[in-house]
Design an enzyme around this catalytic site. Sequence first.
Site, PDB file in Angstrom:
ATOM      1  N   LYS A  81       0.821  -1.024  -0.068  1.00  0.00           N
ATOM      2  CA  LYS A  81      -0.023  -0.050  -0.192  1.00  0.00           C
ATOM      3  C   LYS A  81       0.860   1.130   0.177  1.00  0.00           C
ATOM      4  O   LYS A  81       2.105   1.264   0.471  1.00  0.00           O
ATOM      5  CB  LYS A  81      -0.943   0.040   1.264  1.00  0.00           C
ATOM      6  CG  LYS A  81      -2.103   0.676   1.124  1.00  0.00           C
ATOM      7  CD  LYS A  81      -3.045   0.038   0.361  1.00  0.00           C
ATOM      8  CE  LYS A  81      -4.411   0.666   0.313  1.00  0.00           C
ATOM      9  NZ  LYS A  81      -5.493  -0.052  -0.288  1.00  0.00           N
TER      10      LYS A  81
HETATM   11  P1  NAD Z   1     -13.071   7.710  -2.905  1.00  0.00           P
HETATM   12  O1  NAD Z   1     -12.012   8.632  -2.475  1.00  0.00           O
HETATM   13  O2  NAD Z   1     -13.516   7.669  -4.131  1.00  0.00           O
HETATM   14  O3  NAD Z   1     -14.265   8.142  -1.963  1.00  0.00           O
HETATM   15  C1  NAD Z   1     -14.439   8.164  -0.565  1.00  0.00           C
HETATM   16  C2  NAD Z   1     -15.714   8.352   0.085  1.00  0.00           C
HETATM   17  O4  NAD Z   1     -15.702   8.553   1.420  1.00  0.00           O
HETATM   18  C3  NAD Z   1     -16.160  10.015  -0.375  1.00  0.00           C
HETATM   19  O5  NAD Z   1     -17.510   9.957  -0.850  1.00  0.00           O
HETATM   20  C4  NAD Z   1     -15.894  10.916   0.707  1.00  0.00           C
HETATM   21  O6  NAD Z   1     -16.502  11.917   0.864  1.00  0.00           O
HETATM   22  C5  NAD Z   1     -16.222   9.865   1.792  1.00  0.00           C
HETATM   23  N1  NAD Z   1     -15.434  10.190   3.331  1.00  0.00           N
HETATM   24  C6  NAD Z   1     -14.418  10.500   3.339  1.00  0.00           C
HETATM   25  N2  NAD Z   1     -14.141  10.889   4.701  1.00  0.00           N
HETATM   26  C7  NAD Z   1     -15.283  10.475   5.280  1.00  0.00           C
HETATM   27  C8  NAD Z   1     -15.886  10.410   6.643  1.00  0.00           C
HETATM   28  N3  NAD Z   1     -14.791  10.606   7.655  1.00  0.00           N
HETATM   29  N4  NAD Z   1     -16.888  10.138   6.760  1.00  0.00           N
HETATM   30  C9  NAD Z   1     -17.871   9.407   6.017  1.00  0.00           C
HETATM   31  N5  NAD Z   1     -17.476   9.771   4.468  1.00  0.00           N
HETATM   32  C10 NAD Z   1     -16.227  10.182   4.118  1.00  0.00           C
HETATM   33  O7  NAD Z   1     -12.723   6.266  -2.394  1.00  0.00           O
HETATM   34  P2  NAD Z   1     -12.878   4.817  -2.636  1.00  0.00           P
HETATM   35  O8  NAD Z   1     -11.932   4.401  -3.738  1.00  0.00           O
HETATM   36  O9  NAD Z   1     -14.376   4.794  -2.956  1.00  0.00           O
HETATM   37  O10 NAD Z   1     -12.618   3.990  -1.218  1.00  0.00           O
HETATM   38  C11 NAD Z   1     -13.317   3.923  -0.305  1.00  0.00           C
HETATM   39  C12 NAD Z   1     -13.045   2.633   0.817  1.00  0.00           C
HETATM   40  O11 NAD Z   1     -12.920   1.617   0.068  1.00  0.00           O
HETATM   41  C13 NAD Z   1     -11.677   3.002   1.236  1.00  0.00           C
HETATM   42  O12 NAD Z   1     -11.616   2.406   2.487  1.00  0.00           O
HETATM   43  C14 NAD Z   1     -10.797   2.053   0.251  1.00  0.00           C
HETATM   44  O13 NAD Z   1      -9.701   1.574   0.975  1.00  0.00           O
HETATM   45  C15 NAD Z   1     -11.875   0.931   0.130  1.00  0.00           C
HETATM   46  N6  NAD Z   1     -11.583   0.173  -1.146  1.00  0.00           N
HETATM   47  C16 NAD Z   1     -11.320   0.889  -2.494  1.00  0.00           C
HETATM   48  C17 NAD Z   1     -11.043   0.205  -3.577  1.00  0.00           C
HETATM   49  C18 NAD Z   1     -10.946   0.583  -4.759  1.00  0.00           C
HETATM   50  O14 NAD Z   1     -11.059   0.167  -5.725  1.00  0.00           O
HETATM   51  N7  NAD Z   1     -11.229   1.910  -4.936  1.00  0.00           N
HETATM   52  C19 NAD Z   1     -10.755  -1.146  -3.518  1.00  0.00           C
HETATM   53  C20 NAD Z   1     -10.687  -1.849  -2.314  1.00  0.00           C
HETATM   54  C21 NAD Z   1     -11.234  -1.034  -1.404  1.00  0.00           C
END
Ligand code: NAD
Length: 416
Positions: free
Chosen positions: A108
């Site tokens: 990561k």
């Molecule tokens: P992103 O940056 O696209 O979106 C994040 C979202 O979370 C946004 O809507 C933001 O406003 C919201 N957010 C941020 N801080 C917050 C808070 N304190 N309370 C509530 N909402 C909050 O991120 P993403 O890619 O959608 O990732 C989201 C989660 O999924 C993370 O934990 C990431 O590690 C996990 N994840 C993502 C992927 C991927 O393919 N993008 C894969 C596996 C896991």
Amino acid sequence: MLSVQQLNPFEEVNLLFDRAADRLCLPDGCREMLRRPWRELQVQVPVRMDDGQVKVFAGYRVQHNAARGPYKGGVRYHPEAGLDEIRALASLMTWKTALVNIPFGGAKGGVQCDPNALSHDELNRLTRRYTIGIEHLIAPHRDIPAPDMGTNSQTMAWMMDAYGLIHGHSPAVVTGKPVELGGSLGREAATGRGVVTILQEMARDMPMDLKGARIVVQGLGNVGSWVVRLANEQGCKVVGASDASGGIYNPKGLDVTTLLAVKGLDVPADDLPAGERVTNQELLELDCDVLIPAAIGNVITAANASRIKARLIMEAANHPTTPEADEILADRGIVLLPDILVNAGGVIVSYFEWTQNLQEFRWDEDQVNQELAKILIAAYREMRAKAKTRNLTYREAALEIGVERVARAVELRGFV
Ligand code: NAD
């Protein structure tokens, strides 16, 4: 009850690892190798801001384990993306790639910054500088970054370009790229699609009728917005959703088209779907059938676990539940499906993207989605069977499968 309040995110993940290692009777040396990252790098990321000043950010790449294949893991841009958080996420990647049995290790990276406070040009410069800082550690057969929170396909395009200026055109060095630059069809939706695929399997087994099932989603970024869209297509009623600015709730169901059309919930009430504004804390405790945290870590804790009303929690975010909360939820009979399975769709389609890049060949989207479902459902069934036969929670079963595979790879390689 266990008191783990002083633990940082990496220690929390290692607590779960240690329990799996105990059950598997792993020898001490092997346990030490799997516990700690094999390599970690901290870099300065100086960026000339649009106003002419130079700001220096902290960047990291943590390579946790590569016994089963090249390191693989996302890049996070977030103010709290510190070293212990990145270590925790790198370790989870190791167990995730092993659980779903794809030929990668775990890594990561991240830059401690607020991407929402940076302009497009500043983000471009920051990404290039970060890539130059870690360029000697990444490569198509060494370590392959991807998007995570705060980063997206544009970030990956900049990373690929910066890396390519030194090493020549190398699309397989990152995944989650724009389709025009060698990204895979279906990658953007993959994590959310995986969440809903697992939800369908679990609902059939529980059983729970998804038609009209009330779901609450925390986070409306890449993962959360696809979960909302695809769960709604399955007949679920999205009663609550949030982003960093707060949430919105309507027990009759939110209008999903309006919800997905707004760029963030921090807009005038007239632009939002009909509903009542709630805080992120209140959102997690709403009356619903399925709660899907899809934003940041450590949101389900000992402080709120006893008030959660959902029957099923699907961890789309990484590490949203603390070990203390895990125990409270299990005691209350709330079913929890763990992050390393639920959000594995992204890394699975990243694997497809990587293989397509290496072969200079493109799959069509149906093939991507079908192969994704095949891998995820097989992992789900294996985890469920182990949980049932050994009387483990789903998290314990999933981790045990992952840890056992990595330990076996270490043993077969013969370096202990
Ligand atoms: P992103 O940056 O696209 O979106 C994040 C979202 O979370 C946004 O809507 C933001 O406003 C919201 N957010 C941020 N801080 C917050 C808070 N304190 N309370 C509530 N909402 C909050 O991120 P993403 O890619 O959608 O990732 C989201 C989660 O999924 C993370 O934990 C990431 O590690 C996990 N994840 C993502 C992927 C991927 O393919 N993008 C894969 C596996 C896991």
